[in-house]
Design a protein around this motif. Structure first.
Motif, PDB file in Angstrom:
ATOM      1  N   UNK A  65       0.634  -1.264  -0.089  1.00  0.00           N
ATOM      2  CA  UNK A  65       0.102   0.422   0.222  1.00  0.00           C
ATOM      3  C   UNK A  65       1.067   1.170   0.163  1.00  0.00           C
ATOM      4  N   UNK A  66       2.288   1.232   0.439  1.00  0.00           N
ATOM      5  CA  UNK A  66       2.697   2.415   1.171  1.00  0.00           C
ATOM      6  C   UNK A  66       3.819   2.435  -0.985  1.00  0.00           C
ATOM      7  N   UNK A  67       3.953   1.689  -1.117  1.00  0.00           N
ATOM      8  CA  UNK A  67       4.662   1.857  -2.829  1.00  0.00           C
ATOM      9  C   UNK A  67       3.749   2.304  -3.302  1.00  0.00           C
ATOM     10  N   UNK A  68       2.221   1.615  -3.637  1.00  0.00           N
ATOM     11  CA  UNK A  68       1.459   2.209  -4.346  1.00  0.00           C
ATOM     12  C   UNK A  68       1.467   3.581  -4.250  1.00  0.00           C
ATOM     13  N   UNK A  69       0.714   4.394  -3.042  1.00  0.00           N
ATOM     14  CA  UNK A  69       0.696   5.535  -2.386  1.00  0.00           C
ATOM     15  C   UNK A  69       2.222   6.447  -3.324  1.00  0.00           C
ATOM     16  N   UNK A  70       3.183   5.709  -3.137  1.00  0.00           N
ATOM     17  CA  UNK A  70       4.056   6.842  -3.333  1.00  0.00           C
ATOM     18  C   UNK A  70       4.635   6.537  -4.818  1.00  0.00           C
ATOM     19  N   UNK A  71       3.956   5.474  -5.849  1.00  0.00           N
ATOM     20  CA  UNK A  71       4.221   5.416  -7.202  1.00  0.00           C
ATOM     21  C   UNK A  71       2.632   6.299  -7.694  1.00  0.00           C
ATOM     22  N   UNK A  72       2.064   6.742  -6.582  1.00  0.00           N
ATOM     23  CA  UNK A  72       0.964   7.731  -7.371  1.00  0.00           C
ATOM     24  C   UNK A  72       1.362   9.114  -7.347  1.00  0.00           C
ATOM     25  N   UNK A  73       1.840   9.001  -6.493  1.00  0.00           N
ATOM     26  CA  UNK A  73       2.802  10.401  -5.744  1.00  0.00           C
ATOM     27  C   UNK A  73       3.238  10.821  -7.018  1.00  0.00           C
ATOM     28  N   UNK A  74       4.404  10.020  -7.199  1.00  0.00           N
ATOM     29  CA  UNK A  74       5.294  10.317  -8.063  1.00  0.00           C
ATOM     30  C   UNK A  74       4.997  10.420  -9.678  1.00  0.00           C
ATOM     31  N   UNK A  75       3.698   9.976  -9.766  1.00  0.00           N
ATOM     32  CA  UNK A  75       3.606   9.462 -11.586  1.00  0.00           C
ATOM     33  C   UNK A  75       2.337  10.595 -11.727  1.00  0.00           C
ATOM     34  N   UNK A  76       1.830  11.422 -10.513  1.00  0.00           N
ATOM     35  CA  UNK A  76       1.178  12.378 -10.514  1.00  0.00           C
ATOM     36  C   UNK A  76       2.269  14.221 -10.638  1.00  0.00           C
ATOM     37  N   UNK A  77       2.996  13.722  -9.924  1.00  0.00           N
ATOM     38  CA  UNK A  77       3.687  14.615  -9.822  1.00  0.00           C
ATOM     39  C   UNK A  77       4.956  14.615 -11.440  1.00  0.00           C
ATOM     40  N   UNK A  78       5.020  13.951 -11.586  1.00  0.00           N
ATOM     41  CA  UNK A  78       5.366  14.123 -12.986  1.00  0.00           C
ATOM     42  C   UNK A  78       4.840  14.552 -14.491  1.00  0.00           C
ATOM     43  N   UNK A  79       3.732  14.414 -13.979  1.00  0.00           N
ATOM     44  CA  UNK A  79       2.577  14.804 -15.051  1.00  0.00           C
ATOM     45  C   UNK A  79       2.949  16.058 -14.683  1.00  0.00           C
ATOM     46  N   UNK A  80       3.122  16.456 -13.341  1.00  0.00           N
ATOM     47  CA  UNK A  80       2.250  18.377 -13.066  1.00  0.00           C
ATOM     48  C   UNK A  80       3.101  19.124 -13.034  1.00  0.00           C
ATOM     49  N   UNK A  81       4.209  18.460 -13.136  1.00  0.00           N
ATOM     50  CA  UNK A  81       5.777  19.443 -13.071  1.00  0.00           C
ATOM     51  C   UNK A  81       5.667  20.092 -13.508  1.00  0.00           C
ATOM     52  N   UNK A  82       5.183  20.234 -14.880  1.00  0.00           N
ATOM     53  CA  UNK A  82       5.254  21.796 -15.905  1.00  0.00           C
ATOM     54  C   UNK A  82       4.211  22.796 -15.414  1.00  0.00           C
ATOM     55  N   UNK A  83       3.408  22.425 -14.631  1.00  0.00           N
ATOM     56  CA  UNK A  83       2.980  23.593 -13.914  1.00  0.00           C
ATOM     57  C   UNK A  83       4.023  24.761 -13.108  1.00  0.00           C
ATOM     58  N   UNK A  84       4.850  24.033 -12.219  1.00  0.00           N
ATOM     59  CA  UNK A  84       6.120  24.438 -11.613  1.00  0.00           C
ATOM     60  C   UNK A  84       7.048  25.376 -12.196  1.00  0.00           C
ATOM     61  N   UNK A  85       7.545  24.425 -13.197  1.00  0.00           N
ATOM     62  CA  UNK A  85       8.258  25.091 -14.149  1.00  0.00           C
ATOM     63  C   UNK A  85       8.076  26.279 -14.517  1.00  0.00           C
ATOM     64  N   UNK A  86       6.464  26.419 -15.450  1.00  0.00           N
ATOM     65  CA  UNK A  86       6.444  27.685 -16.022  1.00  0.00           C
ATOM     66  C   UNK A  86       6.317  29.088 -14.986  1.00  0.00           C
ATOM     67  N   UNK A  87       5.504  28.604 -14.333  1.00  0.00           N
ATOM     68  CA  UNK A  87       5.182  30.055 -13.037  1.00  0.00           C
ATOM     69  C   UNK A  87       6.379  29.957 -12.464  1.00  0.00           C
ATOM     70  N   UNK A  88       7.725  29.084 -12.373  1.00  0.00           N
ATOM     71  CA  UNK A  88       8.455  29.496 -11.871  1.00  0.00           C
ATOM     72  C   UNK A  88       9.898  29.899 -11.965  1.00  0.00           C
ATOM     73  N   UNK A  89      10.973  30.304 -11.893  1.00  0.00           N
ATOM     74  CA  UNK A  89      12.609  30.309 -12.325  1.00  0.00           C
ATOM     75  C   UNK A  89      13.269  29.967 -11.083  1.00  0.00           C
ATOM     76  N   UNK A  90      12.486  29.769 -10.158  1.00  0.00           N
ATOM     77  CA  UNK A  90      13.419  29.202  -8.949  1.00  0.00           C
ATOM     78  C   UNK A  90      13.974  28.054  -9.089  1.00  0.00           C
TER      79      UNK A  90
END
Length: 125
Positions: A65-90
């Motif tokens: 269960x822990x590994x599944x949640x961690x995998x889902x968190x990483x996949x979700x970040x991977x798919x949404x990291x462009x939100x962070x990169x586009x808005x931030x220069x830091x």
């Protein structure tokens, strides 16, 4: 999968010293079932932000269960990291901590991840 959607090894938060510094000096906030701890750091290049994920053994006794949640968190970040990169220069070191006591599906985790990344962008802008 495009090059911008990969989660490279260089984007992972590793090392005891880095993680301890993040927990000591980092700022944090929570949103629904996810808590983020973040600190700005001076790293340039395509993989500027580094992330880590954590799930409490207290709430999820089974490693599967822990590994599944961690995998889902990483996949979700991977798919949404462009939100962070586009808005931030830091660049940031980020730790996502799953705080809910229930096992969530990907859609729920993805929505919470989007909310928390938007909130991070608003706080640091």
């Amino acid at each position: 999968m495009t090059g911008g959607q990969k989660l490279r090894k260089s984007e992972r938060l590793r090392g005891k010293i880095c993680i301890e510094a993040l927990f000591k000096k980092g700022r944090s906030f929570s949103n629904d079932s996810l808590r983020i701890i973040y600190i700005e750091h001076r790293l340039q290049g395509p993989d500027r932000s580094k992330i880590g994920v954590s799930v409490s053994k207290r709430f999820f006794k089974r490693a599967i269960d822990r590994n599944r949640i961690k995998r889902l968190l990483r996949v979700s970040y991977r798919l949404n990291k462009t939100l962070l990169e586009q808005r931030m220069d830091k660049s940031y070191q980020l730790m996502f901590i799953y705080t809910s006591k229930t096992l969530a599906c990907f859609d729920d985790i993805n929505e919470v991840m989007k909310k928390i990344l938007h909130r991070l962008c608003e706080k640091e802008a």
